[in-house]
Design a protein around this motif. Sequence first.
Motif, PDB file in Angstrom:
ATOM      1  N   LEU A  26       7.711   1.180  -9.932  1.00 54.64           N
ATOM      2  CA  LEU A  26       8.022   1.497  -8.786  1.00 54.64           C
ATOM      3  C   LEU A  26       8.427   2.665  -9.421  1.00 54.64           C
ATOM      4  N   HIS A  27       7.819   3.759 -10.891  1.00 53.65           N
ATOM      5  CA  HIS A  27       8.158   4.895 -11.473  1.00 53.65           C
ATOM      6  C   HIS A  27       6.679   5.482 -11.716  1.00 53.65           C
ATOM      7  N   GLY A  28       6.236   6.303 -12.741  1.00 53.28           N
ATOM      8  CA  GLY A  28       5.231   6.318 -12.812  1.00 53.28           C
ATOM      9  C   GLY A  28       4.427   5.413 -12.659  1.00 53.28           C
TER      10      GLY A  28
ATOM     11  N   ALA B 130       3.200   4.363 -10.999  1.00 52.53           N
ATOM     12  CA  ALA B 130       2.591   4.260  -9.511  1.00 52.53           C
ATOM     13  C   ALA B 130       1.185   4.770  -8.999  1.00 52.53           C
TER      14      ALA B 130
ATOM     15  N   ALA C 260       2.369  -4.236   3.298  1.00 51.91           N
ATOM     16  CA  ALA C 260       3.711  -3.921   3.097  1.00 51.91           C
ATOM     17  C   ALA C 260       4.654  -3.608   3.915  1.00 51.91           C
TER      18      ALA C 260
ATOM     19  N   ARG D  60       4.210  -3.309  -1.508  1.00 50.17           N
ATOM     20  CA  ARG D  60       4.724  -1.682  -0.780  1.00 50.17           C
ATOM     21  C   ARG D  60       3.960  -1.266  -0.917  1.00 50.17           C
ATOM     22  N   LEU D  61       3.910  -0.315  -0.050  1.00 51.22           N
ATOM     23  CA  LEU D  61       2.120   0.975  -0.024  1.00 51.22           C
ATOM     24  C   LEU D  61       2.786   1.473  -1.489  1.00 51.22           C
TER      25      LEU D  61
ATOM     26  N   GLY E 176       3.284   5.148  -3.786  1.00 52.44           N
ATOM     27  CA  GLY E 176       2.517   5.872  -3.585  1.00 52.44           C
ATOM     28  C   GLY E 176       3.440   6.715  -1.899  1.00 52.44           C
ATOM     29  N   PHE E 177       4.641   6.227  -1.312  1.00 51.97           N
ATOM     30  CA  PHE E 177       4.794   5.715  -0.850  1.00 51.97           C
ATOM     31  C   PHE E 177       6.357   5.614  -1.220  1.00 51.97           C
TER      32      PHE E 177
ATOM     33  N   TYR F 235       7.987   1.672  11.300  1.00 53.31           N
ATOM     34  CA  TYR F 235       8.499   1.429  10.219  1.00 53.31           C
ATOM     35  C   TYR F 235       8.726   2.133   9.202  1.00 53.31           C
ATOM     36  N   PHE F 236       7.245   3.182   8.794  1.00 50.99           N
ATOM     37  CA  PHE F 236       8.241   4.270   7.758  1.00 50.99           C
ATOM     38  C   PHE F 236       8.995   5.254   8.235  1.00 50.99           C
TER      39      PHE F 236
ATOM     40  N   LEU G 261       9.672   7.330   4.968  1.00 48.46           N
ATOM     41  CA  LEU G 261       8.515   6.463   3.848  1.00 48.46           C
ATOM     42  C   LEU G 261       7.796   7.974   4.017  1.00 48.46           C
TER      43      LEU G 261
ATOM     44  N   VAL H  54       4.981  11.764  -5.531  1.00 51.24           N
ATOM     45  CA  VAL H  54       3.727  12.437  -6.448  1.00 51.24           C
ATOM     46  C   VAL H  54       2.680  11.785  -6.866  1.00 51.24           C
TER      47      VAL H  54
ATOM     48  N   PHE I  37       0.969  11.212 -17.027  1.00 50.94           N
ATOM     49  CA  PHE I  37       2.099  11.390 -16.165  1.00 50.94           C
ATOM     50  C   PHE I  37       3.064  11.929 -17.476  1.00 50.94           C
TER      51      PHE I  37
HETATM   52  N1  ACO Z   1       6.553   0.898   1.258  1.00 52.73           N
HETATM   53  C1  ACO Z   1       7.046  -0.390   2.102  1.00 52.73           C
HETATM   54  N2  ACO Z   1       8.270  -0.201   2.108  1.00 52.73           N
HETATM   55  C2  ACO Z   1       8.912   0.241   1.607  1.00 52.73           C
HETATM   56  C3  ACO Z   1       8.045   1.259   0.526  1.00 52.73           C
HETATM   57  C4  ACO Z   1       7.084   0.865   0.674  1.00 52.73           C
HETATM   58  N3  ACO Z   1       6.126   1.496  -0.450  1.00 52.73           N
HETATM   59  N4  ACO Z   1       9.316   1.681  -0.376  1.00 52.73           N
HETATM   60  C5  ACO Z   1      10.871   1.371   0.331  1.00 52.73           C
HETATM   61  N5  ACO Z   1      10.347   0.633   1.337  1.00 52.73           N
HETATM   62  C6  ACO Z   1      11.246  -0.091   2.061  1.00 52.73           C
HETATM   63  C7  ACO Z   1      12.435  -1.700   1.508  1.00 52.73           C
HETATM   64  O1  ACO Z   1      11.414  -2.147   1.897  1.00 52.73           O
HETATM   65  C8  ACO Z   1      13.464  -0.343   2.318  1.00 52.73           C
HETATM   66  O2  ACO Z   1      12.906  -1.360   3.745  1.00 52.73           O
HETATM   67  P1  ACO Z   1      14.815  -2.354   4.351  1.00 52.73           P
HETATM   68  O3  ACO Z   1      15.848  -1.444   4.074  1.00 52.73           O
HETATM   69  O4  ACO Z   1      13.713  -3.273   5.557  1.00 52.73           O
HETATM   70  O5  ACO Z   1      15.589  -3.398   3.158  1.00 52.73           O
HETATM   71  C9  ACO Z   1      13.248   0.775   2.542  1.00 52.73           C
HETATM   72  O6  ACO Z   1      11.972   1.242   2.638  1.00 52.73           O
HETATM   73  C10 ACO Z   1      14.297   1.485   1.859  1.00 52.73           C
HETATM   74  O7  ACO Z   1      13.465   1.261  -0.152  1.00 52.73           O
HETATM   75  P2  ACO Z   1      14.318   1.175  -1.268  1.00 52.73           P
HETATM   76  O8  ACO Z   1      13.848   0.148  -1.873  1.00 52.73           O
HETATM   77  O9  ACO Z   1      16.408   1.213  -0.676  1.00 52.73           O
HETATM   78  O10 ACO Z   1      14.404   2.838  -1.270  1.00 52.73           O
HETATM   79  P3  ACO Z   1      14.714   3.311  -2.769  1.00 52.73           P
HETATM   80  O11 ACO Z   1      15.487   4.053  -3.011  1.00 52.73           O
HETATM   81  O12 ACO Z   1      15.761   1.638  -3.739  1.00 52.73           O
HETATM   82  O13 ACO Z   1      13.031   3.359  -4.042  1.00 52.73           O
HETATM   83  C11 ACO Z   1      11.022   4.275  -4.410  1.00 52.73           C
HETATM   84  C12 ACO Z   1      12.474   3.958  -3.866  1.00 52.73           C
HETATM   85  C13 ACO Z   1      11.412   2.655  -5.655  1.00 52.73           C
HETATM   86  C14 ACO Z   1      10.028   4.461  -4.855  1.00 52.73           C
HETATM   87  C15 ACO Z   1       9.988   2.705  -3.542  1.00 52.73           C
HETATM   88  O14 ACO Z   1       9.801   3.423  -2.044  1.00 52.73           O
HETATM   89  C16 ACO Z   1       9.065   2.525  -3.293  1.00 52.73           C
HETATM   90  O15 ACO Z   1       8.978   0.827  -3.766  1.00 52.73           O
HETATM   91  N6  ACO Z   1       7.493   2.662  -3.373  1.00 52.73           N
HETATM   92  C17 ACO Z   1       7.236   2.293  -3.521  1.00 52.73           C
HETATM   93  C18 ACO Z   1       6.367   2.753  -5.327  1.00 52.73           C
HETATM   94  C19 ACO Z   1       5.999   4.492  -5.854  1.00 52.73           C
HETATM   95  O16 ACO Z   1       5.381   4.880  -5.253  1.00 52.73           O
HETATM   96  N7  ACO Z   1       6.691   4.913  -6.487  1.00 52.73           N
HETATM   97  C20 ACO Z   1       6.704   5.678  -7.125  1.00 52.73           C
HETATM   98  C21 ACO Z   1       7.894   7.005  -6.503  1.00 52.73           C
HETATM   99  S1  ACO Z   1       7.977   8.566  -7.468  1.00 52.73           S
HETATM  100  C22 ACO Z   1       8.408   8.176  -8.947  1.00 52.73           C
HETATM  101  O17 ACO Z   1       8.906   7.643  -9.524  1.00 52.73           O
HETATM  102  C23 ACO Z   1       7.844   9.454 -10.011  1.00 52.73           C
END
Ligand code: ACO
Length: 432
Positions: free
Chosen positions: A267-269, A271, A296, A304-305, A307-308, A356-357, A362, A366, A388
């Motif tokens: 969920l962080h780096g 990804a 997703a 989850r997607l 990178g989004f 949805y996005f 969303l 990076v 990273f």
């Molecule tokens: N794909 C599908 N749905 C998503 C995604 C995704 N990538 N990201 C968020 N959502 C949805 C969640 O399911 C939630 O839906 P809901 O409101 O119906 O329950 C809504 O969008 C809000 O998401 P949260 O989980 O509350 O967002 P949060 O701020 O807690 O998480 C995160 C952020 C962890 C980055 C998340 O967007 C995610 O998991 N992304 C995919 C992993 C990723 O790319 N991580 C890298 C982030 S950048 C970095 O850290 C360097």
Amino acid sequence: MDQMSQTAKVILDGNTYELPIVIGTEGEKGIDISTLRSISNYVTFDHGFGNTSNCESAITYLDGEAGILRYRGYPIEQLGESSSFVETSYLLIHGELPTPAQLGDFSDLLGEHSMLHEDMKNLFNGFPSSAHPMAILASMVCSLSAYYPGIDMLNPVKEDFDRIVAMLISKVRTISAFAYKKSIGEPFVYPRQDLEYIPNFLNMMFSSPTRSYKIYDEVVQALKVLLILHADHEQNCSTSSVRLVGSSWANLYASITAGICALWGPLHGGANEAVIEMLEMIHKDGGDVDKHISLAKDKSNRVRLMGFGHRVYKSYDPRAKIIKASAHDLLNKLGINDPLLEIAVKMEEKVLNDPYFIERNLYPNVDFYSGIIYKAIGIPMRMFTVMFAIGRLPGWIAHWKEMMESPSARIGRPRQIYTGSRKRDYVPIIRR
Ligand code: ACO
């Protein structure tokens, strides 16, 4: 930080409490709730610190709605274009751009400290060749504390700090390249004093006693931009981990190790690795982007997607914008036609038009396009999060330093709302 004369009023159980409002240099406002529990017996509740500031910081400014990111006031677009990774590291850690003499001294220190203690090579040998390079990196960085003892936390001397910072930034690059060599069973290639930071890394990664590696300017430039864009991102999960561990006055190596471990998660780096896995899976599955997007969106699974999405960006991540252009540019220059880039572009297009996005703000982050660049350079997927970490290191150090120097820093210790059993009496098991 300004202290405004205005206050926030909180009414709890019929009593009104006045809490100070703090305001940052870019106008960000916060309610200082630090006295709330002592005056009212209430704590605040905020899953994942989504709306909680844990510190004041002068390092990085980020406006997630407007898509703005600046290090020490300088827009990342300008730094990515014109600065070097070493100069940006200095800026983050020391607060100002270096003079030519300061930059020269810093570069000299990096060169001086690039080697690893020979005994540390034994540690590499202890890992199985299947070990994830992030496991090796975290273990090795923590082990540096045994080989290169740290700073006196209560009385840090500037020269010691500068030496340890240079040591970390330089040795992390060497450790990363050695971890890769270990994973492919090749002998380590030692750092060279005559090469700059990024060419030195590429040489340690890709040359061998029987093979010299040609360092292309385009590759160095693309990698430089990536490292600069990753160099800091205020209070993200890994940086907060560095601060939390450091807040107990744990040494810099131990604090940075915590950051590396936090960064590893997908969920962080992590990804960036997960994005390429996802794109490869879609490619093997015939390129059906819609199918994966539907998965997703389906809440009955945890897909989850990758990178989004981002906790703070509710518009296009400014880093992703630059990295996307850089990926196209590098692949063009190297004459590479990567089907994964096509799938990525198609996915982005669909996502940006999908309700949805759109509803959830969303956008690509990076990590969405960075893996395509690493892949084009020849960096294997399991090394992406290590890349990273190399980039983020100066940011972690800057935050550790800022926290240690702050007179108002306290040990990190959140509260909780207890939801377990109420008091009950222990009944011993009858033993025969
Ligand atoms: N794909 C599908 N749905 C998503 C995604 C995704 N990538 N990201 C968020 N959502 C949805 C969640 O399911 C939630 O839906 P809901 O409101 O119906 O329950 C809504 O969008 C809000 O998401 P949260 O989980 O509350 O967002 P949060 O701020 O807690 O998480 C995160 C952020 C962890 C980055 C998340 O967007 C995610 O998991 N992304 C995919 C992993 C990723 O790319 N991580 C890298 C982030 S950048 C970095 O850290 C360097």
